[in-house]
Design an enzyme around this catalytic site. Sequence first.
Site, short mmCIF file in Angstrom:
data_model
loop_
_atom_site.label_atom_id
_atom_site.label_comp_id
_atom_site.label_asym_id
_atom_site.label_seq_id
_atom_site.Cartn_x
_atom_site.Cartn_y
_atom_site.Cartn_z
N THR A 168 71.03 20.36 -5.86
CA THR A 168 69.82 21.12 -5.52
C THR A 168 69.67 22.31 -6.46
OG1 THR A 168 70.04 20.54 -3.20
CG2 THR A 168 68.76 22.51 -3.68
N ARG A 196 65.12 10.59 5.03
CA ARG A 196 65.98 11.73 5.37
C ARG A 196 65.45 12.98 4.67
NH1 ARG A 196 69.14 15.56 2.13
NH2 ARG A 196 70.77 16.40 3.48
N VAL A 197 65.35 14.07 5.42
CA VAL A 197 64.96 15.36 4.87
C VAL A 197 66.07 16.35 5.17
CG1 VAL A 197 63.29 17.25 5.00
CG2 VAL A 197 62.50 14.88 5.14
N GLY A 198 66.49 17.11 4.16
CA GLY A 198 67.59 18.06 4.33
C GLY A 198 67.08 19.48 4.56
N ASP A 199 67.90 20.44 4.18
CA ASP A 199 67.58 21.85 4.44
C ASP A 199 66.52 22.41 3.50
OD1 ASP A 199 69.26 23.74 2.16
OD2 ASP A 199 69.79 21.63 2.36
N THR A 219 72.14 25.91 -1.48
CA THR A 219 72.50 24.57 -1.94
C THR A 219 73.77 24.15 -1.21
OG1 THR A 219 73.30 23.26 -3.83
CG2 THR A 219 73.67 25.62 -3.95
N GLY A 220 73.93 22.85 -1.02
CA GLY A 220 75.11 22.36 -0.31
C GLY A 220 74.73 21.22 0.61
N HIS A 221 75.53 21.01 1.65
CA HIS A 221 75.29 19.91 2.58
C HIS A 221 74.15 20.29 3.53
CE1 HIS A 221 76.35 17.32 6.16
NE2 HIS A 221 76.18 16.46 5.18
N GLY A 222 73.02 19.62 3.37
CA GLY A 222 71.79 20.02 4.04
C GLY A 222 71.88 20.08 5.55
#
Length: 311
Positions: A168, A196-199, A219-222
């Site tokens: 990201t 799928r939608v993340g953060d 940034t990272g695991h959403g």
Amino acid sequence: MTDMLPVVVVHGGAGYVPKERSELSISGVCSAVQAGYTILQGGGSSMDAVVEAVIQMENNPAFNAGCGSVLNIKGEVEMDALVMDGKTLGSGAVSAVRNIANPIQLARLVMDKTSHACLTAEGASQFARSMGIPEVPLESLITEYSRMRWKKNLAPDANPVECQMLGTVGAVAVDKEGNIACATSTGGMLNKMEGRVGDTPIIGSGGYADNLLGAVSTTGHGETIMKITLARLILFHMEQGQSAEAASDLGLAYMKSRLEGLGGVVTVDPQGHWAARFSSSYMAWAAAQKDTLHYGLYTGEHFTQSIHDPR
């Protein structure tokens, strides 16, 4: 106004960066931050600066955003992006968009041209067409590297660390007027489910900007970032009197202790104090302030040089 302004800080994603790609990541964030800083020095707005910095990274196949986005389980690109204006708290986001070269531009148009905060999938595409944003062939966003990693991750013995490299991209800035903005863009998580939608496009998770507090891009695991609304959590700590750096560390530490989640952030306060912090092994980042370029990739790494010197 303080002599610390203007300032712009960018990240190219926290997570696993293979050695052979580390220089691409570093040169990419340095080019992006220089592009944003040039706008700020010319009297441009923080919003113009963060959008331009992110466009540079969306156009760079070294990052997981725009061209170079990771592929979902079907081998297709689905991208998310967010912008937020600290002066008005105006924001715009898009999610699960496919045929757009620069989702961050579309997110800004959602903010500027609609009464909504987020458009998704086909609705976002229809809006893009109505705004005259050209559609690009899906293939033009897919790199050989992304396809190789997608195939590798389908194997039963895939390495989960390598497979979840999270690239990201994002930027935060304060302009000469003291206005603050953030922008974040991503291709999401490798081999994610379709839709799928993340953060990234979620206000308070993928980013947040408020002239009274500062700005953060994450940034990272959403899924983990969303559960603790990382960007807003960091600004809450700043509201309580913590520095940009201390607040960033507190937010990341909470995410790690509560959910074992790793990530990274770039953060700035209204006076121009900034931080680039991460709990993952790597995060390519760069900052520009007072004609000085700052950058790094590994924990504890911090190089500086004149903004005018070639890297």
